[in-house]
Scaffold this motif. Sequence first.
Motif, PDB file in Angstrom:
ATOM      1  N   LYS A 160      36.144  36.497  39.586  1.00  0.00           N
ATOM      2  CA  LYS A 160      36.643  35.939  40.840  1.00  0.00           C
ATOM      3  C   LYS A 160      36.844  34.428  40.725  1.00  0.00           C
ATOM      4  O   LYS A 160      37.816  33.885  41.264  1.00  0.00           O
TER       5      LYS A 160
ATOM      6  N   GLN B 112      39.949  33.878  38.776  1.00  0.00           N
ATOM      7  CA  GLN B 112      41.070  34.226  39.637  1.00  0.00           C
ATOM      8  C   GLN B 112      41.405  33.055  40.562  1.00  0.00           C
ATOM      9  O   GLN B 112      42.563  32.692  40.726  1.00  0.00           O
TER      10      GLN B 112
ATOM     11  N   GLU C 267      44.882  30.944  40.748  1.00  0.00           N
ATOM     12  CA  GLU C 267      45.612  30.808  42.013  1.00  0.00           C
ATOM     13  C   GLU C 267      45.819  29.338  42.379  1.00  0.00           C
ATOM     14  O   GLU C 267      46.879  28.969  42.880  1.00  0.00           O
TER      15      GLU C 267
ATOM     16  N   MET D  33      48.592  39.074  39.761  1.00  0.00           N
ATOM     17  CA  MET D  33      47.368  38.704  40.465  1.00  0.00           C
ATOM     18  C   MET D  33      46.945  39.822  41.425  1.00  0.00           C
ATOM     19  O   MET D  33      45.759  40.137  41.522  1.00  0.00           O
TER      20      MET D  33
ATOM     21  N   LEU E 171      42.149  34.418  32.541  1.00  0.00           N
ATOM     22  CA  LEU E 171      41.791  35.503  33.449  1.00  0.00           C
ATOM     23  C   LEU E 171      42.141  36.855  32.835  1.00  0.00           C
ATOM     24  O   LEU E 171      41.358  37.804  32.915  1.00  0.00           O
TER      25      LEU E 171
ATOM     26  N   TRP F 122      45.271  42.451  39.353  1.00  0.00           N
ATOM     27  CA  TRP F 122      43.932  42.041  38.936  1.00  0.00           C
ATOM     28  C   TRP F 122      42.950  42.052  40.105  1.00  0.00           C
ATOM     29  O   TRP F 122      41.789  42.419  39.939  1.00  0.00           O
ATOM     30  N   LYS F 123      43.390  41.691  41.283  1.00  0.00           N
ATOM     31  CA  LYS F 123      42.507  41.747  42.455  1.00  0.00           C
ATOM     32  C   LYS F 123      42.035  43.178  42.686  1.00  0.00           C
ATOM     33  O   LYS F 123      40.857  43.407  42.972  1.00  0.00           O
TER      34      LYS F 123
END
Length: 95
Positions: free
Chosen positions: A48, A51, A55, A15, A83, A18-19
């Motif tokens: 986003k 994402q 999360e 993650m 994602l 990817w951010k």
Amino acid sequence: MDKKQAYQDKFYAQMDEWKAQISQLRAKAEKAQADAQLKYMEEVEELKAKQKQAEAQMHKLRDAQGEAWKDMTAGVESAWDELGEAMKRARKRFS
């Protein structure tokens, strides 16, 4: 380290990557010409949103008690895969 913690660590490492990629794509979108910029920004917003879904699934898993977390991995992996595929498509379009 137990399996649940290892699973979470793997998820959060991906993650974070990817951010960073989403931030890079956003920067490219901001530099694009006006017509392309709108398309790129829509794509960034979609990423986003995906994402946040991934999360949210991971937070549910993290909060699961005992062995219940194992039952939740399917939802996490589905959101994660979605994602990941969206990231691949976006990187292709932005390159």
